[in-house]
Scaffold this motif. Structure first.
Motif, short mmCIF file in Angstrom:
data_model
loop_
_atom_site.label_atom_id
_atom_site.label_comp_id
_atom_site.label_asym_id
_atom_site.label_seq_id
_atom_site.Cartn_x
_atom_site.Cartn_y
_atom_site.Cartn_z
N ARG B 31 -0.45 -7.73 17.44
CA ARG B 31 -0.12 -7.11 16.15
C ARG B 31 0.95 -7.94 15.42
O ARG B 31 1.93 -8.36 16.04
CB ARG B 31 0.37 -5.68 16.35
CG ARG B 31 0.45 -4.91 15.06
CD ARG B 31 0.79 -3.46 15.31
NE ARG B 31 -0.32 -2.69 15.89
CZ ARG B 31 -1.39 -2.27 15.21
NH1 ARG B 31 -1.51 -2.53 13.94
NH2 ARG B 31 -2.32 -1.57 15.82
N VAL B 152 -10.28 -6.11 3.35
CA VAL B 152 -9.00 -5.45 3.68
C VAL B 152 -8.89 -4.01 3.18
O VAL B 152 -7.96 -3.30 3.56
CB VAL B 152 -7.79 -6.26 3.12
CG1 VAL B 152 -7.76 -7.65 3.70
CG2 VAL B 152 -7.79 -6.31 1.61
N LYS B 155 -8.12 -1.07 5.33
CA LYS B 155 -6.90 -1.30 6.11
C LYS B 155 -7.19 -1.51 7.59
O LYS B 155 -6.75 -0.73 8.45
CB LYS B 155 -5.92 -0.14 5.91
CG LYS B 155 -5.42 -0.06 4.48
CD LYS B 155 -4.30 0.91 4.34
CE LYS B 155 -3.81 0.93 2.91
NZ LYS B 155 -2.89 2.00 2.61
N ASP B 157 -7.10 -3.24 11.36
CA ASP B 157 -6.03 -3.82 12.16
C ASP B 157 -6.08 -5.35 12.10
O ASP B 157 -5.05 -6.01 12.09
CB ASP B 157 -6.17 -3.37 13.63
CG ASP B 157 -5.90 -1.89 13.78
OD1 ASP B 157 -4.90 -1.44 13.21
OD2 ASP B 157 -6.69 -1.19 14.43
N VAL B 159 -7.88 -8.81 10.30
CA VAL B 159 -8.66 -9.40 9.20
C VAL B 159 -9.08 -10.80 9.63
O VAL B 159 -8.24 -11.60 10.02
CB VAL B 159 -7.83 -9.47 7.91
CG1 VAL B 159 -8.67 -10.04 6.78
CG2 VAL B 159 -7.32 -8.10 7.51
N GLU B 186 0.85 -7.29 6.30
CA GLU B 186 0.32 -5.94 6.58
C GLU B 186 -0.76 -5.89 7.67
O GLU B 186 -1.05 -4.83 8.20
CB GLU B 186 -0.24 -5.34 5.29
CG GLU B 186 0.84 -5.08 4.25
CD GLU B 186 0.27 -4.48 2.99
OE1 GLU B 186 -0.57 -3.58 3.09
OE2 GLU B 186 0.67 -4.93 1.90
N HIS B 187 -1.40 -7.04 7.89
CA HIS B 187 -2.50 -7.05 8.86
C HIS B 187 -2.29 -8.21 9.84
O HIS B 187 -1.59 -9.17 9.52
CB HIS B 187 -3.84 -7.29 8.16
CG HIS B 187 -4.14 -6.33 7.06
ND1 HIS B 187 -4.82 -5.16 7.24
CD2 HIS B 187 -3.83 -6.37 5.74
CE1 HIS B 187 -4.93 -4.53 6.08
NE2 HIS B 187 -4.33 -5.24 5.16
#
Lengths: 248, 314
Positions: B31, B152, B155, B157, B159, B186-187
């Motif tokens: 992440r 995207v 949303k 997790d 991309v 953000e991703h």
């Protein structure tokens, strides 16, 4: 169910933006309108007292089915091959949608688009109800036959579209299969033999099954033919698309 | 604390007839990471991405997306991924809004969630001004933005972007890079590209594929090196530099009076070492006039790696 309807709705919207769909609708309506008018006129002039449903409506639905044989490939050939060529198929294959829903959604979208002209042309026999009586069951048989006929053409067209990268190739192959099927229905007419293989040729013809349904004969063999063939081509389309994941 | 593993690729292999497009490729994406995938044409980048997104089946190995096996639970796995293929998957006859709404619904969003996703996708990719326009009438740069927006808007997790700046002009490339940088916040992103500068700029980890095999998997900071170049007017003996606390290695810097210093892999380790160096330089009169981080050329590393392998095989 939501995704299935969503794909169907998008497919209808996509088709409604294409010229080929409106051209198909226009050609069907003009030709069938002309045929309805001339058949109704001939019937009136002949002064017959009965058989209006067979003389006018049957001709109309038969012409619809024959024209669809020629015209539907131009509509179905784009369904998958255009997406493969343009790269949009990747979008669907990467989306959280099963292939079953994807193919069924496409088929339903196209089917609705072929049923729309059928609904419009059905308004023509309805007009006759103002001054004459139609055989309701016979009429229902014609409608059922035409609807099943259209579904089969869509399933076959979608399969070839999923199998080819070029829409033109898909259209050509679909058309060729339809022509072969039609020709196989002519074999008994040119043969004196009553051998079993003649019956097989007859059974493989799409038109034969429609004609029987349209003549008011509700035979389970005909219904099975339509349902089995539709299921077969649906399954083949699924396998073909799944194979793309393995093959490409 | 170690970040959650979002993508786990385990011993991935893919054959096309007798040709091995991918062999024994394994890596993980955590992440918050932006992973750059580099390689020559035919190295296996697109094949890897297609397998990651479920549009191509692997011949061997498996892919887990947030713990969901791509083969055993494809729908659950795909729900967590946004994918931009090499060719933007667009419907030219649709408007931007229609297309994005279609994509949002394909990911199972409904009603208000579709409107929110649309607003998010358009805001993230700067598409508010063109929302009513047909895709076929947009410039290539905007079409690429729309294609990124579809990847995207739900949303996801992860991309996955396959050459997002391919075929764009320099201004469009710069805009897309800005966009990718914002998305990276953000991703978790996997980015395949031929532009080494793009990876250097946007990614915090790099993978280099060559002839279907993974040749390098490293945090980009290590690739770029934790080395510092120190230039002195009165250069000290290397032994005196090595005696400084926290310096792991000292090498000649390539210029007269310069040394390449390796203080350690983390900022916490390097900062005290650099402070000790500055104190020693001041006290001993070494005349330290330059202290700068050394960023070895990613291009050089890539070319060395690819050429070494090619020469080794001939």
């Amino acid at each position: 169910m939501y995704l299935l309807l969503h794909i169907t709705r998008f497919e209808i919207g996509r088709l409604a933006r294409t010229r080929s769909f409106w051209l198909l609708c226009a050609l069907l309506q003009v030709f069938l309108g002309w045929q309805f008018f001339s058949n109704a006129l001939l019937y009136t002039r002949a002064g017959q007292g009965g058989g209006l449903t067979l003389a006018v409506a049957a001709q109309l639905y038969y012409a619809y089915c024959s024209l669809l044989l020629w015209l539907s490939p131009f509509l179905t050939m784009y369904s998958f091959s255009e997406m493969r060529r343009g790269g949009a198929l990747e979008l669907l294959l990467a989306a959280p949608v099963s292939l079953r829903k994807l193919v069924l959604g496409k088929i339903l979208g196209l089917y609705v688009c072929l049923l729309a002209p059928l609904a419009l042309l059905s308004l023509m026999p309805i007009c006759l109800l103002f001054g004459a009586v139609l055989d309701g069951l016979l009429w229902a048989g014609m409608l059922l036959g035409a609807a099943l006929h259209a579904l089969l053409l869509v399933c076959v067209g979608v399969f070839f579209s999923a199998s080819c990268k070029q829409p033109a190739t898909a259209g050509f192959l679909t058309l060729t299969l339809f022509m072969l099927s039609t020709l196989s229905g002519w074999v008994p007419a040119f043969s004196d033999s009553s051998a079993a293989w003649i019956g097989i040729f007859n059974y493989l013809s799409i038109s034969t099954h429609y004609e029987r349904l349209a003549s008011g004969m509700l035979d389970s063999a005909d219904l099975c033919f339509y349902l089995f063939t539709c299921a077969l081509f649906y399954l083949c389309t699924l396998l073909r698309l799944d194979y793309l994941r393995t093959l490409d | 604390m170690t970040a959650e593993i979002l993508v786990s690729v385990q011993r991935l292999g893919r054959r096309f007839a007798a040709h091995h497009a991918l062999q024994d490729v394994s890596f993980e994406l955590r992440r918050g990471e932006t992973l750059g995938l580099l390689g020559l044409n035919g190295a296996g980048k697109t094949t890897t991405m297609r397998i990651l997104c479920g549009t191509l089946a692997p011949s061997a190995g498996r892919v887990l997306i947030t713990g969901h096996d791509m083969l055993a639970a494809p729908e659950a796995a795909r729900r967590r991924i946004g994918y931009l293929p090499e060719r933007p998957p667009l419907y030219p006859e649709s408007s931007v809004d229609e297309y994005l709404a279609y994509c949002a619904r394909l990911h199972g969003l409904r009603g208000a969630a579709v409107r929110e996703a649309l607003a998010y996708g358009k805001r993230a990719c700067g598409l508010e001004e063109v929302s009513g326009r047909l895709l076929r009438n947009l410039s290539r740069g905007y079409r690429q933005r729309v294609a990124i927006a579809q990847a995207v808007l739900h949303k996801p997790d992860v991309v996955v972007l396959d050459e997002p700046s391919l075929g764009l002009d320099p201004v469009q490339i710069s805009e897309i890079r800005e966009l990718l940088r914002a998305l990276g916040r953000e991703h978790s992103v996997i980015l395949s590209t031929h532009w080494l500068a793009e990876v250097d700029m946007l990614c915090n980890r790099v993978l280099i594929l060559h002839q279907g095999r993974l040749r390098l998997d490293m945090p980009l900071r290590d690739v770029s090196g934790d080395a510092w170049l120190a230039c002195f007017r009165n250069p000290p003996e290397p032994s005196r530099l090595r005696a400084l606390p926290g310096l792991a290695r000292v090498e000649p810097g390539g210029r007269t009076g310069s040394w390449r210093l390796f203080p350690g892999p983390t900022a916490q380790q390097s900062q005290p070492a650099l402070e000790a160096l500055q104190r020693a330089a001041l006290e001993s009169g070494w005349g330290l006039y330059e202290l700068s981080p050394v960023r070895p050329d990613l291009e050089q590393i890539f070319l060395d790696l690819v050429r070494d392998r090619a020469e080794g095989e001939h």
